[in-house]
Design an enzyme around this catalytic site. Structure first.
Site, PDB file in Angstrom:
ATOM      1  CE  LYS A 196      -8.122   0.397   3.028  1.00 27.46           C
ATOM      2  NZ  LYS A 196      -6.774   0.173   3.578  1.00 27.46           N
TER       3      LYS A 196
HETATM    4  O1  G3P Z   1      -3.872   1.154   4.408  1.00 28.06           O
HETATM    5  C1  G3P Z   1      -3.130   0.994   3.250  1.00 28.06           C
HETATM    6  C2  G3P Z   1      -1.822   1.724   3.137  1.00 28.06           C
HETATM    7  O2  G3P Z   1      -1.849   2.917   3.821  1.00 28.06           O
HETATM    8  C3  G3P Z   1      -0.608   0.876   3.343  1.00 28.06           C
HETATM    9  O3  G3P Z   1       0.581   1.601   3.459  1.00 28.06           O
HETATM   10  O4  G3P Z   1       2.978   1.715   4.042  1.00 28.06           O
HETATM   11  O5  G3P Z   1       1.932  -0.526   3.550  1.00 28.06           O
HETATM   12  O6  G3P Z   1       2.320   1.105   1.729  1.00 28.06           O
HETATM   13  P1  G3P Z   1       2.030   0.944   3.189  1.00 28.06           P
END
Ligand code: G3P
Length: 216
Positions: free
Chosen positions: A84
Protein backbone atom coordinates in the site's frame (compact mmCIF):
# COMPACT_ATOMS: atom_id res chain seq x y z
CA UNK A 1 -17.56 -7.93 -6.65
CA UNK A 2 -14.98 -9.74 -4.53
CA UNK A 3 -14.80 -9.37 -0.76
CA UNK A 4 -11.61 -8.59 1.15
CA UNK A 5 -11.42 -8.30 4.93
CA UNK A 6 -10.19 -4.95 6.24
CA UNK A 7 -8.49 -6.09 9.42
CA UNK A 8 -5.24 -7.29 10.96
CA UNK A 9 -7.04 -9.60 13.39
CA UNK A 10 -5.84 -13.11 12.62
CA UNK A 11 -8.86 -14.85 14.22
CA UNK A 12 -11.28 -12.78 12.16
CA UNK A 13 -9.27 -13.50 9.01
CA UNK A 14 -9.27 -17.26 9.74
CA UNK A 15 -13.03 -17.15 10.30
CA UNK A 16 -13.70 -15.15 7.12
CA UNK A 17 -11.52 -17.45 5.01
CA UNK A 18 -13.32 -20.49 6.49
CA UNK A 19 -16.60 -19.14 5.14
CA UNK A 20 -15.07 -19.39 1.68
CA UNK A 21 -15.89 -15.89 0.52
CA UNK A 22 -12.92 -13.81 1.60
CA UNK A 23 -10.41 -13.61 -1.23
CA UNK A 24 -8.02 -11.04 0.22
CA UNK A 25 -7.12 -8.81 3.15
CA UNK A 26 -6.23 -5.17 3.53
CA UNK A 27 -4.39 -3.82 6.54
CA UNK A 28 -3.12 -0.39 7.45
CA UNK A 29 -0.89 0.91 10.26
CA UNK A 30 -3.93 1.81 12.41
CA UNK A 31 -5.41 -1.69 12.08
CA UNK A 32 -2.05 -3.28 12.93
CA UNK A 33 -1.61 -1.04 15.97
CA UNK A 34 -5.22 -1.71 17.09
CA UNK A 35 -4.24 -5.37 17.47
CA UNK A 36 -1.17 -4.33 19.49
CA UNK A 37 1.08 -6.15 17.06
CA UNK A 38 4.70 -5.09 17.31
CA UNK A 39 6.36 -7.47 14.86
CA UNK A 40 5.04 -6.12 11.56
CA UNK A 41 6.83 -8.69 9.41
CA UNK A 42 5.64 -11.66 11.48
CA UNK A 43 2.02 -10.45 11.40
CA UNK A 44 1.96 -9.84 7.66
CA UNK A 45 3.60 -13.19 6.97
CA UNK A 46 1.07 -14.94 9.21
CA UNK A 47 -1.86 -13.26 7.44
CA UNK A 48 -0.39 -14.08 4.02
CA UNK A 49 -0.30 -17.76 4.97
CA UNK A 50 -3.98 -17.82 5.97
CA UNK A 51 -5.38 -15.90 3.00
CA UNK A 52 -5.59 -17.45 -0.46
CA UNK A 53 -5.34 -14.05 -2.23
CA UNK A 54 -3.70 -10.64 -2.03
CA UNK A 55 -2.82 -9.13 1.37
CA UNK A 56 -2.13 -5.40 1.45
CA UNK A 57 0.53 -4.09 3.84
CA UNK A 58 1.31 -0.40 3.97
CA UNK A 59 4.67 1.35 3.94
CA UNK A 60 5.28 3.15 7.23
CA UNK A 61 7.96 5.60 6.16
CA UNK A 62 7.95 8.84 4.19
CA UNK A 63 10.00 9.99 1.21
CA UNK A 64 10.57 8.36 -2.17
CA UNK A 65 13.73 6.38 -1.42
CA UNK A 66 12.68 5.14 2.05
CA UNK A 67 9.29 4.05 0.67
CA UNK A 68 10.89 2.23 -2.27
CA UNK A 69 13.36 0.49 0.01
CA UNK A 70 10.71 -0.58 2.52
CA UNK A 71 8.28 -1.66 -0.20
CA UNK A 72 10.94 -3.83 -1.85
CA UNK A 73 11.59 -5.46 1.51
CA UNK A 74 7.90 -6.06 2.29
CA UNK A 75 7.48 -7.56 -1.20
CA UNK A 76 9.89 -10.36 -0.21
CA UNK A 77 7.82 -11.37 2.84
CA UNK A 78 5.28 -13.42 0.86
CA UNK A 79 4.29 -14.10 -2.73
CA UNK A 80 0.76 -12.72 -2.19
CA UNK A 81 1.73 -9.47 -0.48
CA UNK A 82 0.62 -6.18 -2.05
CA UNK A 83 2.22 -2.89 -1.03
CA UNK A 84 0.00 0.00 0.00
CA UNK A 85 1.42 3.33 -1.13
CA UNK A 86 -0.37 6.62 -0.36
CA UNK A 87 -1.82 8.79 -3.15
CA UNK A 88 0.78 11.55 -2.80
CA UNK A 89 3.32 13.01 -5.22
CA UNK A 90 6.06 10.89 -3.67
CA UNK A 91 3.72 7.91 -3.68
CA UNK A 92 3.11 8.30 -7.40
CA UNK A 93 6.85 8.20 -8.11
CA UNK A 94 7.21 5.14 -5.89
CA UNK A 95 4.35 3.37 -7.69
CA UNK A 96 5.91 4.12 -11.09
CA UNK A 97 9.24 2.60 -10.03
CA UNK A 98 7.85 -0.47 -8.24
CA UNK A 99 5.23 -1.37 -10.82
CA UNK A 100 8.05 -1.78 -13.37
CA UNK A 101 9.59 -4.33 -11.00
CA UNK A 102 6.34 -6.32 -10.99
CA UNK A 103 5.62 -5.42 -7.38
CA UNK A 104 1.88 -5.23 -6.82
CA UNK A 105 0.68 -1.88 -5.50
CA UNK A 106 -2.53 -0.79 -3.82
CA UNK A 107 -2.73 3.01 -4.02
CA UNK A 108 -4.31 3.96 -0.72
CA UNK A 109 -5.96 7.05 0.75
CA UNK A 110 -7.50 7.84 -2.61
CA UNK A 111 -10.10 10.61 -2.36
CA UNK A 112 -10.41 11.91 -5.92
CA UNK A 113 -10.81 10.70 -9.49
CA UNK A 114 -7.57 12.46 -10.43
CA UNK A 115 -5.62 10.55 -7.79
CA UNK A 116 -7.13 7.26 -8.98
CA UNK A 117 -6.39 8.02 -12.64
CA UNK A 118 -2.76 8.93 -11.90
CA UNK A 119 -2.35 5.81 -9.76
CA UNK A 120 -3.61 3.65 -12.61
CA UNK A 121 -1.31 5.37 -15.11
CA UNK A 122 1.63 4.82 -12.74
CA UNK A 123 0.85 1.09 -12.76
CA UNK A 124 -1.01 0.45 -9.49
CA UNK A 125 -2.75 -2.94 -9.42
CA UNK A 126 -5.48 -1.52 -7.14
CA UNK A 127 -6.71 1.89 -6.06
CA UNK A 128 -8.49 2.13 -2.71
CA UNK A 129 -11.24 4.70 -2.67
CA UNK A 130 -12.05 5.64 0.94
CA UNK A 131 -15.83 5.84 0.94
CA UNK A 132 -16.63 6.31 4.64
CA UNK A 133 -14.06 9.03 5.20
CA UNK A 134 -15.51 11.04 2.29
CA UNK A 135 -19.03 10.53 3.68
CA UNK A 136 -17.70 11.78 7.03
CA UNK A 137 -16.89 15.19 5.54
CA UNK A 138 -20.23 15.50 3.76
CA UNK A 139 -19.26 14.13 0.32
CA UNK A 140 -20.81 11.16 -1.46
CA UNK A 141 -18.02 8.59 -1.14
CA UNK A 142 -19.73 6.07 -3.37
CA UNK A 143 -20.12 8.60 -6.17
CA UNK A 144 -16.33 8.58 -6.40
CA UNK A 145 -16.24 4.78 -6.67
CA UNK A 146 -18.81 4.97 -9.49
CA UNK A 147 -16.76 7.64 -11.32
CA UNK A 148 -13.49 5.74 -11.01
CA UNK A 149 -15.10 2.51 -12.26
CA UNK A 150 -16.63 4.35 -15.25
CA UNK A 151 -13.43 6.16 -16.21
CA UNK A 152 -11.25 3.05 -15.87
CA UNK A 153 -13.71 1.15 -18.03
CA UNK A 154 -13.88 3.95 -20.61
CA UNK A 155 -10.09 4.03 -20.99
CA UNK A 156 -9.73 0.27 -20.54
CA UNK A 157 -7.41 0.64 -17.57
CA UNK A 158 -6.87 -2.69 -15.84
CA UNK A 159 -6.34 -1.27 -12.33
CA UNK A 160 -8.99 -2.66 -9.99
CA UNK A 161 -11.12 -0.45 -7.80
CA UNK A 162 -11.37 -1.28 -4.10
CA UNK A 163 -14.23 0.33 -2.19
CA UNK A 164 -12.54 0.88 1.18
CA UNK A 165 -13.44 2.60 4.43
CA UNK A 166 -16.68 0.64 4.37
CA UNK A 167 -18.77 1.33 7.46
CA UNK A 168 -22.04 -0.61 7.02
CA UNK A 169 -23.68 -3.26 4.82
CA UNK A 170 -25.48 -0.70 2.66
CA UNK A 171 -22.06 0.54 1.53
CA UNK A 172 -21.48 -2.98 0.12
CA UNK A 173 -24.78 -2.91 -1.76
CA UNK A 174 -23.98 0.43 -3.37
CA UNK A 175 -20.36 -0.58 -4.08
CA UNK A 176 -21.62 -3.67 -5.93
CA UNK A 177 -24.08 -1.60 -7.94
CA UNK A 178 -21.32 0.93 -8.70
CA UNK A 179 -19.22 -1.86 -10.23
CA UNK A 180 -16.40 -1.86 -7.66
CA UNK A 181 -14.17 -4.87 -8.31
CA UNK A 182 -13.63 -5.38 -4.59
CA UNK A 183 -15.14 -4.17 -1.32
CA UNK A 184 -12.82 -4.42 1.66
CA UNK A 185 -14.96 -4.74 4.75
CA UNK A 186 -14.49 -4.91 8.52
CA UNK A 187 -15.41 -8.31 9.99
CA UNK A 188 -18.48 -6.82 11.69
CA UNK A 189 -19.83 -5.63 8.33
CA UNK A 190 -19.15 -9.04 6.77
CA UNK A 191 -21.32 -10.63 9.48
CA UNK A 192 -24.02 -8.01 8.95
CA UNK A 193 -24.06 -8.77 5.21
CA UNK A 194 -25.28 -12.33 5.77
CA UNK A 195 -27.82 -11.52 8.45
CA UNK A 196 -31.51 -10.94 7.81
CA UNK A 197 -34.27 -11.20 10.44
CA UNK A 198 -36.67 -12.81 7.95
CA UNK A 199 -34.12 -15.55 7.24
CA UNK A 200 -33.80 -16.26 10.98
CA UNK A 201 -37.59 -16.23 11.46
CA UNK A 202 -38.01 -18.46 8.39
CA UNK A 203 -35.49 -21.04 9.65
CA UNK A 204 -37.19 -21.14 13.07
CA UNK A 205 -40.62 -21.61 11.51
CA UNK A 206 -39.52 -24.29 9.02
CA UNK A 207 -37.87 -26.30 11.80
CA UNK A 208 -40.92 -25.96 14.09
CA UNK A 209 -43.26 -27.09 11.27
CA UNK A 210 -40.95 -29.98 10.45
CA UNK A 211 -40.87 -31.10 14.06
CA UNK A 212 -44.67 -31.12 14.21
CA UNK A 213 -44.96 -33.46 11.22
CA UNK A 214 -41.97 -35.63 12.12
CA UNK A 215 -43.31 -36.29 15.61
CA UNK A 216 -46.59 -37.70 14.31
O1 G3P B 1 -8.00 -0.06 4.97
C1 G3P B 1 -8.30 1.29 4.88
C2 G3P B 1 -9.71 1.72 5.19
O2 G3P B 1 -10.62 0.75 4.85
C3 G3P B 1 -9.90 2.36 6.53
O3 G3P B 1 -11.23 2.55 6.89
O4 G3P B 1 -12.94 3.08 8.59
O5 G3P B 1 -10.55 3.76 9.00
O6 G3P B 1 -11.91 4.93 7.29
P1 G3P B 1 -11.69 3.63 8.00
Amino acid sequence: MRIFLDTANVDQIRQGVKLGIVSGVTTNPSLISKEGLADYKAVVKAICKIVPGPVSAEVVVEGVEPMIEQARDIATWASNVVIKIPATTDGLEVISVLSKEDIKINMTLCFSLNQALLGALAGATYVSSFVGRLDDIGHDGMELVRDIVDVFEYYQLTTEVIAASIRHPEHCVVAAKAGAHIATVPYKVLMQMIQHPLTDAGVTRFLADWQRVSQK
